[in-house]
Design an enzyme around this catalytic site. Structure first.
Site, PDB file in Angstrom:
ATOM      1  N   GLY A 107       0.827  -1.213   0.000  1.00  0.00           N
ATOM      2  CA  GLY A 107       0.000   0.000   0.000  1.00  0.00           C
ATOM      3  C   GLY A 107       0.856   1.255   0.000  1.00  0.00           C
TER       4      GLY A 107
ATOM      5  N   ILE B  57       1.592   3.819   2.335  1.00  0.00           N
ATOM      6  CA  ILE B  57       2.599   4.042   3.384  1.00  0.00           C
ATOM      7  C   ILE B  57       3.455   2.787   3.562  1.00  0.00           C
ATOM      8  CG2 ILE B  57       2.971   4.784   5.775  1.00  0.00           C
ATOM      9  CD1 ILE B  57       0.105   6.002   5.668  1.00  0.00           C
TER      10      ILE B  57
ATOM     11  N   ASN C 106      -6.393  -2.655  -2.016  1.00  0.00           N
ATOM     12  CA  ASN C 106      -6.314  -1.220  -2.344  1.00  0.00           C
ATOM     13  C   ASN C 106      -4.976  -0.858  -2.983  1.00  0.00           C
ATOM     14  OD1 ASN C 106      -7.318   1.384  -2.484  1.00  0.00           O
ATOM     15  ND2 ASN C 106      -6.565   1.952  -0.453  1.00  0.00           N
TER      16      ASN C 106
ATOM     17  N   PHE D  99       0.024  -2.246   8.747  1.00  0.00           N
ATOM     18  CA  PHE D  99      -0.661  -1.201   7.968  1.00  0.00           C
ATOM     19  C   PHE D  99      -2.017  -1.666   7.439  1.00  0.00           C
ATOM     20  CE2 PHE D  99       3.888  -0.214   7.152  1.00  0.00           C
ATOM     21  CZ  PHE D  99       3.898   1.115   7.537  1.00  0.00           C
TER      22      PHE D  99
ATOM     23  N   LYS E 204      -9.353   2.691   4.938  1.00  0.00           N
ATOM     24  CA  LYS E 204      -9.098   4.045   5.452  1.00  0.00           C
ATOM     25  C   LYS E 204     -10.004   5.143   4.906  1.00  0.00           C
ATOM     26  CE  LYS E 204      -5.933   5.512   1.984  1.00  0.00           C
ATOM     27  NZ  LYS E 204      -5.111   6.614   1.627  1.00  0.00           N
TER      28      LYS E 204
ATOM     29  N   SER F 157      -3.870   7.216  13.930  1.00  0.00           N
ATOM     30  CA  SER F 157      -4.190   8.424  13.167  1.00  0.00           C
ATOM     31  C   SER F 157      -4.501   9.583  14.097  1.00  0.00           C
ATOM     32  CB  SER F 157      -5.411   8.129  12.292  1.00  0.00           C
ATOM     33  OG  SER F 157      -5.945   9.317  11.780  1.00  0.00           O
TER      34      SER F 157
ATOM     35  N   TYR G  81     -14.364   4.415  10.850  1.00  0.00           N
ATOM     36  CA  TYR G  81     -12.915   4.351  10.578  1.00  0.00           C
ATOM     37  C   TYR G  81     -12.121   4.885  11.773  1.00  0.00           C
ATOM     38  CZ  TYR G  81      -8.418   6.264   9.230  1.00  0.00           C
ATOM     39  OH  TYR G  81      -7.088   6.616   9.239  1.00  0.00           O
TER      40      TYR G  81
ATOM     41  N   LYS H 277      -9.428   3.056  14.808  1.00  0.00           N
ATOM     42  CA  LYS H 277      -8.082   3.463  15.252  1.00  0.00           C
ATOM     43  C   LYS H 277      -8.053   3.594  16.778  1.00  0.00           C
ATOM     44  CE  LYS H 277      -6.316   3.389  11.218  1.00  0.00           C
ATOM     45  NZ  LYS H 277      -5.479   2.228  10.869  1.00  0.00           N
TER      46      LYS H 277
ATOM     47  N   LEU I  43      -7.200  15.125  -0.313  1.00  0.00           N
ATOM     48  CA  LEU I  43      -6.947  16.377  -1.030  1.00  0.00           C
ATOM     49  C   LEU I  43      -5.883  16.256  -2.128  1.00  0.00           C
ATOM     50  CD1 LEU I  43      -7.379  19.446  -1.301  1.00  0.00           C
ATOM     51  CD2 LEU I  43      -5.633  19.750   0.475  1.00  0.00           C
TER      52      LEU I  43
END
Ligand code: UD1
Length: 332
Positions: A11, A13, A36, A81, A85, A125, A150, A154, A197
């Site tokens: 993924g 990260i 993903n 990981f 998300k 997160s 989500y 976490k 973004l």
């Protein structure tokens, strides 16, 4: 510690962390179900590092497979990981999120306990802070009621680690990871329309999306748009290597959390401006309504990570948006 199982290692990260692990003398072993990402990332990791990284296409909820990998590769520690998300999707399909994010973590911890492995770094997160009363937030800032399933996964994930006293665990609370590896061989690969973004900016600049909508300009911030702590994914990946070294040295520490950000807050308009100026590209954007559930402003106090892990973000905003654009261009 030497052999590190990286769940979700293909993924966004995870793949950057695999590179940093190899550069620091660790042997990563990847498990990823490709939900993903795609298998091509493995070949790209080989191009960057020159190594074939052992890889298993499996779901972390499959405890039998996990146990076999842990034993066969004599795993010393795990970086976890593998999780979903997308905030909006988690509101629509909460059980999908609890099943994968909580079910996967519990399966992994069961397998680790049975194989007598206690070292783990967990992807948490800044969402655990919700809308903080003041920024920067440090690790003692209040944990607010999660505003999405989500975010709840976490918070619960951290609580599970705290409850499992056999563990030597670190949770890294990521702020907003952006950017890509300088080689432009790995980066973020959003499936469908991006929620975040910077992928939306780069896809708009590349002509894949017509225009970016800035979600609200009536917030109590310097230009009215939301403030976040954007961090280069390569800096974030390096924090995982530091966390592994910390766990190795502090085997009596049961559970620690660290903020991983830069300590700087930027507005959405500042990100757009940095993108346009650095890359000399004009972005088509418009101001729209606020997005439900968005936090007005949050950025990190990173003193604990600096003082305890010996880690500090080094890459600036221009480098972040430049690498994000280079990555986008490499995809077309
Ligand atoms: C959130 C969570 C983060 C989580 C991530 C997962 C918080 C503070 N952060 O990130 O922990 O890991 O989701 O996806 O809860 N924006 C636009 N237009 C767009 C997209 C975004 O204006 O098309 C704005 C958002 O309103 C926000 C900023 O850009 O102000 C960043 O948004 P995004 O990249 O989605 O990240 P967060 O929502 O901060």
């Amino acid at each position: 510690m030497k052999n590190i199982l990286v769940t979700g290692g293909l993924g966004y990260i995870g793949s950057h962390t695999v590179v940093e692990l190899i550069e620091n003398g660790y042997q990563p072993i990847i498990i990823d179900d490709l939900s993903n990402t795609n298998i091509g990332v493995l070949e790209r990791l080989k191009k960057i590092t020159g190594l074939d990284v052992p890889y298993y296409q499996n779901d972390v909820c499959d405890i039998t497979v996990l146990r076999k990998i842990l034993v066969d590769h004599q795993i010393d520690g795990v970086i976890h990981f593998a999780a979903f998300k997308a905030v909006g999707e988690s509101v629509q399909f909460p059980l999908k999120y609890y099943q994968n994010n909580i079910g996967g973590l519990v399966s992994l911890l069961h397998a680790m306990e049975q194989c007598n492995i206690k070292n783990i770094v967990f992807s948490s997160s800044c969402t655990v802070y919700g809308q903080p009363d003041i920024s920067p937030v440090d690790e003692n800032s209040a944990i607010k009621v999660a505003n999405s399933p989500y975010g709840n996964t976490k918070q619960i994930g951290e609580e599970i680690l705290r409850d499992c006293s056999f563990l030597n665990a670190v949770a890294l609370r990521y702020f907003n990871p952006i950017g890509a590896h300088p080689s432009a061989l790995i980066g973020e690969l959003p499936l469908g329309v991006p929620n975040n973004l910077v992928p939306f900016i780069t896809q708009t600049a590349a002509g894949i999306r017509e225009k970016l909508t800035v979600y609200g300009n009536d917030y109590n911030t310097k230009d009215g748009t939301c403030v976040r702590d954007y961090i280069h994914v390569v800096d974030l990946a390096k924090a995982h290597v530091k966390a592994i070294a910390f766990i190795d040295k502090n085997s009596t520490n049961h559970f620690e959390v660290f903020n991983i950000g830069t300590g700087n807050g930027f507005t959405v308009l500042e990100i757009i401006e940095a993108f346009e100026t650095t890359n000399q590209v004009k972005l088509n954007y418009t101001i729209g309504d606020r997005r439900a559930g968005d936090v007005e402003k949050v950025w990190a106090n990173t003193d604990k990570a600096t003082n305890t892990l010996g880690w500090k973000a080094a890459l600036d905003l221009n480098t972040m948006v430049e690498s994000a654009w280079k990555w986008q261009l490499s995809l077309s």
